[in-house]
Design a protein around this motif. Sequence first.
Motif, mmCIF file in Angstrom:
data_model
loop_
_atom_site.group_PDB
_atom_site.id
_atom_site.type_symbol
_atom_site.label_atom_id
_atom_site.label_comp_id
_atom_site.label_asym_id
_atom_site.label_seq_id
_atom_site.Cartn_x
_atom_site.Cartn_y
_atom_site.Cartn_z
ATOM 1 N N VAL A 107 0.792 -1.167 0.043
ATOM 2 C CA VAL A 107 -0.049 0.100 0.036
ATOM 3 C C VAL A 107 0.910 1.132 0.102
ATOM 4 N N PHE A 130 0.185 4.913 0.950
ATOM 5 C CA PHE A 130 -0.729 5.692 1.734
ATOM 6 C C PHE A 130 -0.603 7.029 1.355
ATOM 7 N N ASN A 173 -0.596 9.889 2.977
ATOM 8 C CA ASN A 173 0.330 10.617 3.862
ATOM 9 C C ASN A 173 1.747 10.007 3.991
ATOM 10 N N SER A 201 3.223 7.891 5.004
ATOM 11 C CA SER A 201 3.538 7.157 6.431
ATOM 12 C C SER A 201 4.721 6.371 6.104
ATOM 13 N N LEU A 202 5.748 7.048 6.080
ATOM 14 C CA LEU A 202 7.043 6.725 6.430
ATOM 15 C C LEU A 202 7.482 6.925 7.847
ATOM 16 N N LEU A 203 8.314 5.951 8.281
ATOM 17 C CA LEU A 203 8.595 6.153 9.745
ATOM 18 C C LEU A 203 9.819 7.119 9.727
ATOM 19 N N PRO A 204 9.333 8.189 10.761
ATOM 20 C CA PRO A 204 10.339 9.377 10.870
ATOM 21 C C PRO A 204 11.537 9.488 11.397
ATOM 22 N N GLY A 248 11.512 13.957 7.529
ATOM 23 C CA GLY A 248 11.439 15.547 7.878
ATOM 24 C C GLY A 248 12.103 16.249 7.275
ATOM 25 N N GLU A 249 13.140 15.905 6.528
ATOM 26 C CA GLU A 249 14.282 16.607 5.760
ATOM 27 C C GLU A 249 13.772 16.698 3.952
ATOM 28 N N ARG A 295 9.292 1.942 -1.485
ATOM 29 C CA ARG A 295 9.251 1.199 -0.495
ATOM 30 C C ARG A 295 8.139 0.104 -0.686
#
Lengths: 260, 266
Positions: free
Chosen positions: B84, B86, B88, B90-93, B140-141, B154
């Motif tokens: 999937v 998503f 948003n 939904s990467l792990l920050p 975040g970058e 991914r």
Amino acid sequence: MISKYINPVLLPLLLLGVIIAIWSYIAVLIPGFPTPGEVWNELLIVLSDPLYDNGAGDQGIALQLGNSLARVFGGFALAIAVGVPMGLLIGMSKNAYAAMNPYIQILKPVSPLAWLPLALFVFKEVNTTAIFVIFVTSIWPIIINTALGVRSVSEDYLNVARVLQLSPFEKVFQIILPVAVPFIFTGMRLSLGIAWLVIVAAEMLTGGVGIGFWIWDEYNNLNYSHIIIGIILIGVIGYILDALMGLIADFFDYRKRGLK
Amino acid sequence: MSAKPFLKIDHVDKVFPLGGGKEYVALRDVKLDIRQNEIVSIIGHSGCGKSTILNLIAGLDTISNGTILLEDKHILSPGPERAVVFQNHSLLPWLSVYQNIEMAVRKVLGEDLSPSEIREHVMKYISMVNLDHAKDKYPGEISGGMKQRVGIARALSIQPKVLLMDEPFGALDSLTRANLQDHLMRIQMQTGNTVIIITHDVDEAVLLSDRVVMMTNGPEATIGEILEVNLPRPRNRLELQHNPEYLRCREAIIEFLYSKFAKEDE
Ligand SMILES: Nc1ncnc2c1ncn2[C@@H]1O[C@H](COP(=O)(O)OP(=O)(O)OP(=O)(O)O)[C@@H](O)[C@H]1O
Ligand SMILES: [Mg+2]
């Protein structure tokens, strides 16, 4: 420009002058109340030989503080060992939450000192009793914040875990803990702060050794300077403990590592 | 066209219990056969149940009635063969771009690959979305479009049978969006993935899809029409602008959405 550097130093010093003035005035009003000068001289004496040991009841200030710190860390470590897994469980399972929440809510507002007589009866020993009291003090914020951290894991991350078919174990370590760790440290920081408050009172009640007992003992010795020294040292160490916990918490918080 | 459907959605209903004994019938009698290597888009008004269908295929939600079969196997729970992307990302920050993909690869393909093969595999998919330069950055970058590319990388890295995308480009500006659409079409031609993509955007649906599935409004939403897009690949958005087939498809969708099943409320 200059004021930016001077204010954080100058203003507290100014206020210190005011405090010393009021303090001196109080010392004039109340006969026997130690003056700032007396306390300062006593402080130098106390700190000059912090490690002396003349047997039970007569030990240097570092040994007193060390004993208190050891109890705090003992109870605190136990509380982490029990509280974090419990918090994870409560956060992850609605049933566990439903089962345990009423008891947590009822026990949380109980002053940890209320447990002290019972602990003394059970353990019949001062040190274990103090550690147990600190354990009871520390555990609630740790459980509650850990559970809060677990529940703040976004549904999206959990969906990623589901699509990848992570095992429960992998889910905890790869998804839940990274999110929950900053919350857990918030709980630990709160716990440690309260534990440091409570240990003084607990030691006044249990006697033996420790900074709380030392202060009470000096009251009985009519050595009021030492009481003030005790207050100052407890404050300084409490501040250092909190600052250290803050640093450790930031280190484990992925959001504070220059990332969002 | 192969006779046997790759993914078969067979008379599927989805009912949400609302509490107090009430329920909301979101989907009623949804039937759809999807072929291997096909790109199908699902379009419909907000709230019609597009995400619900996708979640059922992903196994993230349970089917109330009917069945969904992937290669004749019932879909009952989520699994990596249905990756999937998503909305948003939904990467792990707390993981870098590389680590986000590596984590998925390790879990899904890890047993078959050596550490160096894992590294190679992860880098292949990072390169596929042109993110070599950002591999050590954290979510975040990087920009929203880059994050979404990582999300796609991914999802593809675990070599799924079906790629499910829920409005993957919805949150992006139109230039970034166009860029990602081109990425997706290029990658799909390379990998031959079967893709189901949800969209609000008529042009996106026509540009990307072999078929466009148009949904009626809820409650009891279902498939209203299915449109075949007979445009050769690779497709070029500039050349398509005046292509009669492109315009016909566009019109058909607009007609469906704004005339036949216009949404009065909102
Ligand atoms: N868990 C739920 N409980 C109750 N109703 C739900 C639930 N999830 C979705 N619904 C309802 O089902 C309908 C379809 O929702 P869904 O999210 O699939 O719509 P959508 O087509 O994806 O909309 P959008 O384009 O806005 O994303 C909506 O009316 C929604 O309110
Ligand atoms: Mg949706």
